[in-house]
Design a protein around this motif. Sequence first.
Motif, PDB file in Angstrom:
ATOM      1  N   LEU A 155       0.830  -1.206   0.000  1.00  0.00           N
ATOM      2  CA  LEU A 155       0.000   0.000   0.000  1.00  0.00           C
ATOM      3  C   LEU A 155       0.865   1.257   0.000  1.00  0.00           C
ATOM      4  CD1 LEU A 155      -2.969   1.018   0.212  1.00  0.00           C
ATOM      5  CD2 LEU A 155      -2.591   1.151   2.690  1.00  0.00           C
ATOM      6  N   LYS A 156       0.542   2.210  -0.886  1.00  0.00           N
ATOM      7  CA  LYS A 156       1.230   3.509  -0.948  1.00  0.00           C
ATOM      8  C   LYS A 156       0.469   4.481  -0.073  1.00  0.00           C
ATOM      9  CE  LYS A 156       3.977   1.785  -4.085  1.00  0.00           C
ATOM     10  NZ  LYS A 156       5.372   1.425  -3.770  1.00  0.00           N
ATOM     11  N   SER A 157       1.110   4.913   1.010  1.00  0.00           N
ATOM     12  CA  SER A 157       0.416   5.769   1.971  1.00  0.00           C
ATOM     13  C   SER A 157       0.070   7.126   1.384  1.00  0.00           C
ATOM     14  CB  SER A 157       1.274   5.946   3.222  1.00  0.00           C
ATOM     15  OG  SER A 157       2.529   6.508   2.885  1.00  0.00           O
ATOM     16  N   HIS A 158       0.902   7.658   0.456  1.00  0.00           N
ATOM     17  CA  HIS A 158       0.610   8.988  -0.085  1.00  0.00           C
ATOM     18  C   HIS A 158      -0.570   8.950  -1.055  1.00  0.00           C
ATOM     19  CE1 HIS A 158       3.217   7.105  -3.126  1.00  0.00           C
ATOM     20  NE2 HIS A 158       2.676   7.955  -4.016  1.00  0.00           N
ATOM     21  N   LEU A 159      -0.876   7.752  -1.598  1.00  0.00           N
ATOM     22  CA  LEU A 159      -2.033   7.626  -2.477  1.00  0.00           C
ATOM     23  C   LEU A 159      -3.303   7.273  -1.710  1.00  0.00           C
ATOM     24  CD1 LEU A 159      -0.426   5.645  -5.467  1.00  0.00           C
ATOM     25  CD2 LEU A 159      -0.858   8.118  -5.287  1.00  0.00           C
ATOM     26  N   ASN A 160      -3.123   6.741  -0.502  1.00  0.00           N
ATOM     27  CA  ASN A 160      -4.270   6.342   0.325  1.00  0.00           C
ATOM     28  C   ASN A 160      -4.076   6.853   1.756  1.00  0.00           C
ATOM     29  OD1 ASN A 160      -5.697   4.194  -1.581  1.00  0.00           O
ATOM     30  ND2 ASN A 160      -3.483   3.749  -1.621  1.00  0.00           N
ATOM     31  N   PRO A 161      -4.035   8.159   1.914  1.00  0.00           N
ATOM     32  CA  PRO A 161      -3.697   8.721   3.235  1.00  0.00           C
ATOM     33  C   PRO A 161      -4.712   8.335   4.324  1.00  0.00           C
ATOM     34  CG  PRO A 161      -4.552  10.421   1.770  1.00  0.00           C
ATOM     35  CD  PRO A 161      -4.343   9.215   0.922  1.00  0.00           C
ATOM     36  N   HIS A 162      -6.005   8.424   4.032  1.00  0.00           N
ATOM     37  CA  HIS A 162      -7.009   8.112   5.053  1.00  0.00           C
ATOM     38  C   HIS A 162      -6.960   6.633   5.440  1.00  0.00           C
ATOM     39  CE1 HIS A 162      -8.640  11.869   3.290  1.00  0.00           C
ATOM     40  NE2 HIS A 162      -9.094  12.078   4.526  1.00  0.00           N
ATOM     41  N   LEU A 163      -6.850   5.759   4.443  1.00  0.00           N
ATOM     42  CA  LEU A 163      -6.792   4.325   4.728  1.00  0.00           C
ATOM     43  C   LEU A 163      -5.526   3.980   5.507  1.00  0.00           C
ATOM     44  CD1 LEU A 163      -7.839   1.457   4.430  1.00  0.00           C
ATOM     45  CD2 LEU A 163      -6.729   1.344   2.179  1.00  0.00           C
ATOM     46  N   SER A 164      -4.395   4.559   5.105  1.00  0.00           N
ATOM     47  CA  SER A 164      -3.124   4.286   5.794  1.00  0.00           C
ATOM     48  C   SER A 164      -3.192   4.714   7.252  1.00  0.00           C
ATOM     49  CB  SER A 164      -1.974   5.004   5.088  1.00  0.00           C
ATOM     50  OG  SER A 164      -1.818   4.526   3.770  1.00  0.00           O
ATOM     51  N   GLU A 165      -3.797   5.849   7.500  1.00  0.00           N
ATOM     52  CA  GLU A 165      -3.908   6.349   8.873  1.00  0.00           C
ATOM     53  C   GLU A 165      -4.760   5.401   9.730  1.00  0.00           C
ATOM     54  OE1 GLU A 165      -5.573  10.267  11.313  1.00  0.00           O
ATOM     55  OE2 GLU A 165      -5.625  10.235   9.122  1.00  0.00           O
ATOM     56  N   LYS A 166      -5.891   4.987   9.186  1.00  0.00           N
ATOM     57  CA  LYS A 166      -6.764   4.089   9.945  1.00  0.00           C
ATOM     58  C   LYS A 166      -6.111   2.720  10.161  1.00  0.00           C
ATOM     59  CE  LYS A 166     -10.304   6.682  10.772  1.00  0.00           C
ATOM     60  NZ  LYS A 166     -10.657   7.006  12.183  1.00  0.00           N
ATOM     61  N   LEU A 167      -5.380   2.253   9.142  1.00  0.00           N
ATOM     62  CA  LEU A 167      -4.696   0.969   9.286  1.00  0.00           C
ATOM     63  C   LEU A 167      -3.647   1.025  10.396  1.00  0.00           C
ATOM     64  CD1 LEU A 167      -4.248  -0.117   5.565  1.00  0.00           C
ATOM     65  CD2 LEU A 167      -5.510  -1.379   7.329  1.00  0.00           C
ATOM     66  N   GLN A 168      -2.919   2.140  10.454  1.00  0.00           N
ATOM     67  CA  GLN A 168      -1.924   2.306  11.510  1.00  0.00           C
ATOM     68  C   GLN A 168      -2.583   2.294  12.894  1.00  0.00           C
ATOM     69  OE1 GLN A 168       1.356   2.403  11.530  1.00  0.00           O
ATOM     70  NE2 GLN A 168       1.599   2.202   9.308  1.00  0.00           N
ATOM     71  N   GLU A 169      -3.733   2.961  12.994  1.00  0.00           N
ATOM     72  CA  GLU A 169      -4.453   2.978  14.274  1.00  0.00           C
ATOM     73  C   GLU A 169      -4.872   1.568  14.679  1.00  0.00           C
ATOM     74  OE1 GLU A 169      -7.748   5.611  14.033  1.00  0.00           O
ATOM     75  OE2 GLU A 169      -6.535   7.410  13.671  1.00  0.00           O
ATOM     76  N   LYS A 170      -5.424   0.849  13.723  1.00  0.00           N
ATOM     77  CA  LYS A 170      -5.893  -0.506  14.029  1.00  0.00           C
ATOM     78  C   LYS A 170      -4.732  -1.424  14.391  1.00  0.00           C
ATOM     79  CE  LYS A 170     -10.137   0.499  13.229  1.00  0.00           C
ATOM     80  NZ  LYS A 170     -10.975   0.802  14.413  1.00  0.00           N
ATOM     81  N   ARG A 171      -3.634  -1.293  13.655  1.00  0.00           N
ATOM     82  CA  ARG A 171      -2.492  -2.154  13.931  1.00  0.00           C
ATOM     83  C   ARG A 171      -1.936  -1.886  15.331  1.00  0.00           C
ATOM     84  NH1 ARG A 171       2.376  -2.989   9.656  1.00  0.00           N
ATOM     85  NH2 ARG A 171       2.804  -0.776  10.067  1.00  0.00           N
ATOM     86  N   LYS A 172      -1.929  -0.620  15.729  1.00  0.00           N
ATOM     87  CA  LYS A 172      -1.439  -0.283  17.074  1.00  0.00           C
ATOM     88  C   LYS A 172      -2.360  -0.841  18.154  1.00  0.00           C
ATOM     89  CE  LYS A 172       1.000   3.978  15.828  1.00  0.00           C
ATOM     90  NZ  LYS A 172       1.039   5.457  15.976  1.00  0.00           N
ATOM     91  N   GLU A 173      -3.685  -0.768  17.910  1.00  0.00           N
ATOM     92  CA  GLU A 173      -4.642  -1.293  18.888  1.00  0.00           C
ATOM     93  C   GLU A 173      -4.470  -2.804  19.055  1.00  0.00           C
ATOM     94  OE1 GLU A 173      -6.641   0.198  20.834  1.00  0.00           O
ATOM     95  OE2 GLU A 173      -6.972   2.198  20.043  1.00  0.00           O
TER      96      GLU A 173
END
Length: 515
Positions: free
Chosen positions: A217-235
Amino acid sequence: MHILGIHWDQPHFRAAHVRSNRQGAEVICMNDVKQLYNTNFRGKIATGLSGKDLLIKNLSLKIGNHRHLDLEDALRFRSETSSYLPISEVLAVSVLYENKKNHTTDVTFITALREIIRTHLQLYSTLDITPDRVSAVPHALLRYTLWKNPDLKHAFVVDLGSSEWTCIWIENGRLKKSFSFSGGIEELLGALWEDRKKVLLQKEVEGVGKQIDLLQLKSHLNPHLSEKLQEKRKEVAKAIFSFARQTEPCPVLFTGRTDSFVHIQEYLIESFQEVISDERKISPPIEEHKYAISIGLALEETIPDRQSVQFLRDEFFPRKNWIKAGLFSLFLFTISMLCSGSMLFWNQYSSQRREQQISSSIEQLLNRHDPSLKREIFHESSDPQQIIEKWVSAIEKNNKDDPILLPPPRVSDVLHWIAHHPLLATFKGLGDPFEWDEIKFHLISAPKIGSGEKTYKAQVELEFSMKNAINARKFHEALLKGDDLVDPKEKIGWEVLPNGYKATFILKQRNRDVS
């Protein structure tokens, strides 16, 4: 037994129809609840409370000899202290695991607010559904995991739900800990739509998500999805690390919407790789993973009550179960009344039959031996009970001793005679008491059938000692004269022994007025 497990995986009501028998449990079908449930469903219905609404606590109890009473008292006390909230506001259920090795009972207390249970039931009442069991989502995940992996003892399980993710820790085949957080796959798809809404319709997002490889996944092309994925992975990592602090590395398993993104399990594992031993794949079909909680809830209904979760107690006990219990009690009452009536009828019939037989026997007997008494008894009534009563009265009226046969002598008469003999009482007052050493009572003859003997004849051998020989001679003389007990017409024996005297005499026949 057919069970329907229903899970509110917002916005979906996921339902799994499970059939259980002696061979085990099998999933018949899985679908939306509207497709599987209707008012004609005759099986059990099981639902579950969300993990974020539960407090889970584990402990071990050492039970004494009075196992049942001690266990009940311990559970009652521990359940009341399992939460800091007032007892009136919470409901705690216990799941028991017997540890034979340590002679202890491991207990998992799962506590929920009564208001949460009430809200849960109201939600399902909008679908006209009344559950037979309200379990817990974490425990349903445990049940599903063990059903798919019977030999599994230790594991971390992550359920990727639509609106909520749940992580549980399984230790020794029991639920050790649970952690749930809101926002699931639907939240990730919403973030993806934010990134692609200029080129995608919202209904197309789910299909696109299944084609996105999260490892590339390219975070700069999917900023909202990347952010939410990071949150979920941390949880998820936070939950797994909190479990791992108290155990050795365990395998991890994923359930839920595991096909929503490509390599979503591998993406999440990267954040806690060092505390797991491996990723264990749950056998296909993949579609079944979405219904893992629903299947687990249904499987809860197949487990003994002590090892399953049931929040429907106290004021939440299902009304339909009360009705079933009432109908069953009414059925038992009706059966017992019918049985009692049948037994009463049979007893009356048997009693009347026996009375009739006795009455006939009395009639035959009196025909042969006393026709006049027969006329007297049978003249006024033909009722068997009255005839028997008259017969008993006649027997009691004529129940007298044979005037020819006199009563037999008794040993108690001899003892009474010794204790109250006036001469022996005089000797005792002079300091020379009569001390008997042995009494022998012989029944020499008695009346016998066919013999001419009409009386009893009893002989007494009395060994005694006295200090003064003159007093002993006076007692001998008294025996020779006879009295109410001693018969002077019979032979009176007298013998001087080394330590006393021995007298032998025959008892008189008792009179009839002697009781």
